[in-house]
Scaffold this active site. Structure first.
Site, short mmCIF file in Angstrom:
data_model
loop_
_atom_site.label_atom_id
_atom_site.label_comp_id
_atom_site.label_asym_id
_atom_site.label_seq_id
_atom_site.Cartn_x
_atom_site.Cartn_y
_atom_site.Cartn_z
N SER A 84 0.73 -1.17 0.10
CA SER A 84 -0.10 0.02 0.01
C SER A 84 0.95 1.14 -0.05
CB SER A 84 -0.81 0.15 1.22
OG SER A 84 -1.47 1.37 1.44
N ASP A 122 -6.60 0.42 -8.98
CA ASP A 122 -7.57 1.37 -9.19
C ASP A 122 -8.48 1.21 -10.52
OD1 ASP A 122 -7.12 2.48 -6.51
OD2 ASP A 122 -5.84 4.22 -7.38
C1 S3P Z 1 -3.15 5.87 -3.49
C2 S3P Z 1 -2.81 4.64 -3.19
C3 S3P Z 1 -3.46 3.24 -3.30
C4 S3P Z 1 -4.86 3.70 -4.34
C5 S3P Z 1 -5.30 4.99 -3.93
C6 S3P Z 1 -4.30 6.34 -4.32
C7 S3P Z 1 -1.88 6.97 -3.12
O1 S3P Z 1 -3.88 3.08 -2.16
O2 S3P Z 1 -5.60 2.86 -4.50
O3 S3P Z 1 -6.39 5.41 -4.86
O4 S3P Z 1 -2.00 7.84 -3.84
O5 S3P Z 1 -0.77 6.46 -2.48
P1 S3P Z 1 -3.65 1.91 -1.26
O6 S3P Z 1 -2.08 2.64 -0.64
O7 S3P Z 1 -4.61 1.78 0.02
O8 S3P Z 1 -3.19 0.75 -1.89
#
Ligand code: S3P
Length: 455
Positions: free
Chosen positions: A185, A341
């Site tokens: 993440s 996403d």
């Molecule tokens: C993001 C990380 C992702 C993604 C979100 C944007 C970011 O989430 O799904 O739309 O900008 O760091 P996760 O870190 O929960 O996977």
């Protein structure tokens, strides 16, 4: 093609998007641009606010999510000019200088705003903060950042032991820490790196697979003391580091381009070029997935702009009398964080593909702005798709014609836009309820769709 947006209920601002493709199909041709990358926009505003000196941002996404970030940092003393795509100026206040806000910080719908900000707030000694978000964000898990921050010594409180916003944070000096994240993440990784900026010593995050690396790139450009070990998917920051304001140029968002890539791959005769799209390798899983499915996609004019790779993406419908436009595939493993996403719109592509597409290892989709596995399966099945939900993904039986009907975004921007792309190939009229959600990441989505369909 008739495409209308009507306001059904002006009091709570819900809008329907009604899409009725002509019987002989939609023609999708031309060149378009997509708005600025959402992840990069958030980070540019945040690092600009923390840096010394001026940061300029060209191409900022003017969606609701970055507006939430700008408002939160303004409330903590950052001088951010009115948001315009051409140029935004941020007068940084310097690391450790965020002011205690006089009111609750509201991250709206934005998980990135809330989770990244928590790392900064928790490491600002002597200030007290309260943070919240809209009903979707208040139901999303915060323990993934709250727990490792607590292991660094942070003091945070919230519903269910800090699992959910609203949260209260007493900022203090933290201890450096090596966190082995159970999930890939970028929000978790970035939250801890931002906490590490203010923390004396080395803070390291190791993740099971590589998530988007925009924080690493931008922190380095702003002068942070940061090292990356690609073999172990580990990033370390040594604090305290001062950041220096930069000129950031935000490329187009590949997550927004994904809607047109899928549209171009499934609408007969389509030939679209999407200009100036960020093609950072941690984000290009959607290109690989579509090409694996047999889509005709080319990257043109590849260049590097302000530390991020950028290209024009051309997609042409590949179906012929003998060949289906797409073939089914399996999406799993380390590819998933690189297209997380885009899975809602890839599910739409899979309904057109020949064979059964399997999506697995994607349980994270259940804790996005909506439960994207349940919502996409249910909404597309209402249109005639054959999708079976799995705990960590979906099985999608392809070559299933879609029929227009009433569907709902569940207030999730990516669901609304994915259903609009599904509607382009459906027979009859599709009405997407609560379609105003698109403004979170793509305020011009409907205007672009109208323009494309009119030409
Ligand atoms: C993001 C990380 C992702 C993604 C979100 C944007 C970011 O989430 O799904 O739309 O900008 O760091 P996760 O870190 O929960 O996977």
């Amino acid at each position: 093609m008739s495409l209308t947006v009507i306001s059904l209920n002006a009091t709570d601002r819900h809008h329907d998007l009604i899409i009725a493709p002509p019987a002989d199909g939609v023609a999708l041709n031309g060149r378009i641009q997509v708005p600025g990358d959402k992840s990069i926009s958030h980070r540019a505003l945040m690092l600009g606010a923390l840096a010394e000196g001026e940061t300029t941002i060209a191409g900022l996404l003017l969606g609701e999510d970055p507006r939430s970030t700008a408002d939160c940092f303004r409330a903590m003393g950052a001088d951010i000019s009115p948001l315009h795509a051409e140029k935004v100026t941020v007068q940084g206040i310097g690391l450790g200088q965020l002011l205690e806000p006089l009111d609750i910080l509201n991250a709206g719908n934005s998980g990135t705003t809330l989770r990244l900000m928590l790392g900064l707030l928790a490491s600002h000694p002597g200030r007290f903060f309260t943070v919240t978000g809209d009903s979707s964000l208040r139901s999303r898990p915060m323990s993934r950042v709250v727990q490792p921050l607590q292991q660094m010594g942070a003091e945070l409180w919230g519903r269910q032991g800090g699992a959910f916003a609203p949260l209260a944070i007493q900022g203090k000096a933290l201890r450096p820490f090596h966190y082995h994240s159970p999930i890939a993440s970028a929000q978790v990784k970035s939250c801890l790196l931002l906490a590490g900026l203010m923390t004396e010593g080395q803070t390291t995050v190791t993740e099971p697979a590589l998530s988007r690396d925009h924080s690493e790139r931008m922190l380095k450009a702003f002068g942070a003391n940061l090292t990356v070990d690609p073999e172990t998917h580990s990033v370390s920051v040594t604090g305290p580091t001062q950041l220096k304001g930069q000129a950031v140029i935000v490329p187009g968002d590949i997550s927004s381009a994904a809607f047109w890539l899928v549209a171009g791959a499934i609408v007969p005769g389509a030939n679209l070029t999407i200009e100036n799209v960020g093609v950072n390798p941690t984000r290009t899983g959607v290109l690989e997935a579509l090409m694996l499915m047999g889509a005709d996609i080319t990257q043109e004019n590849l260049r590097v702009v302000a530390g991020e790779p950028v290209a024009d993406l051309r997609v042409r419908y590949a179906g012929t009398g003998d060949r289906p436009p797409l073939y089914a595939c399996t999406l799993a493993g380390a590819l998933i964080p690189r297209l997380i996403d885009e899975i809602p719109v890839l599910a739409v592509a899979a309904t057109v593909a020949q064979g059964t597409t399997i999506i697995q290892d994607a349980a994270e989709l259940r804790v996005k702005e909506s439960d994207r596995i349940a919502v996409m399966a249910h909404q597309l099945n209402q249109m005639g798709a054959r999708i079976t939900e799995q705990p960590d993904g979906m099985e999608i039986v392809g070559s299933t014609p879609l029929l227009g009907t009433d569907v709902d975004s569940y207030t999730d921007h990516r669901i609304a836009m994915s259903l609009a792309i599904a509607a382009l190939t459906a027979t009859g009229t599709t009405t997407i309820h609560r379609a105003e959600a698109v403004a979170v990441s793509y305020p011009d989505f409907v205007a672009t769709l109208e323009r494309l369909c009119a030409t």
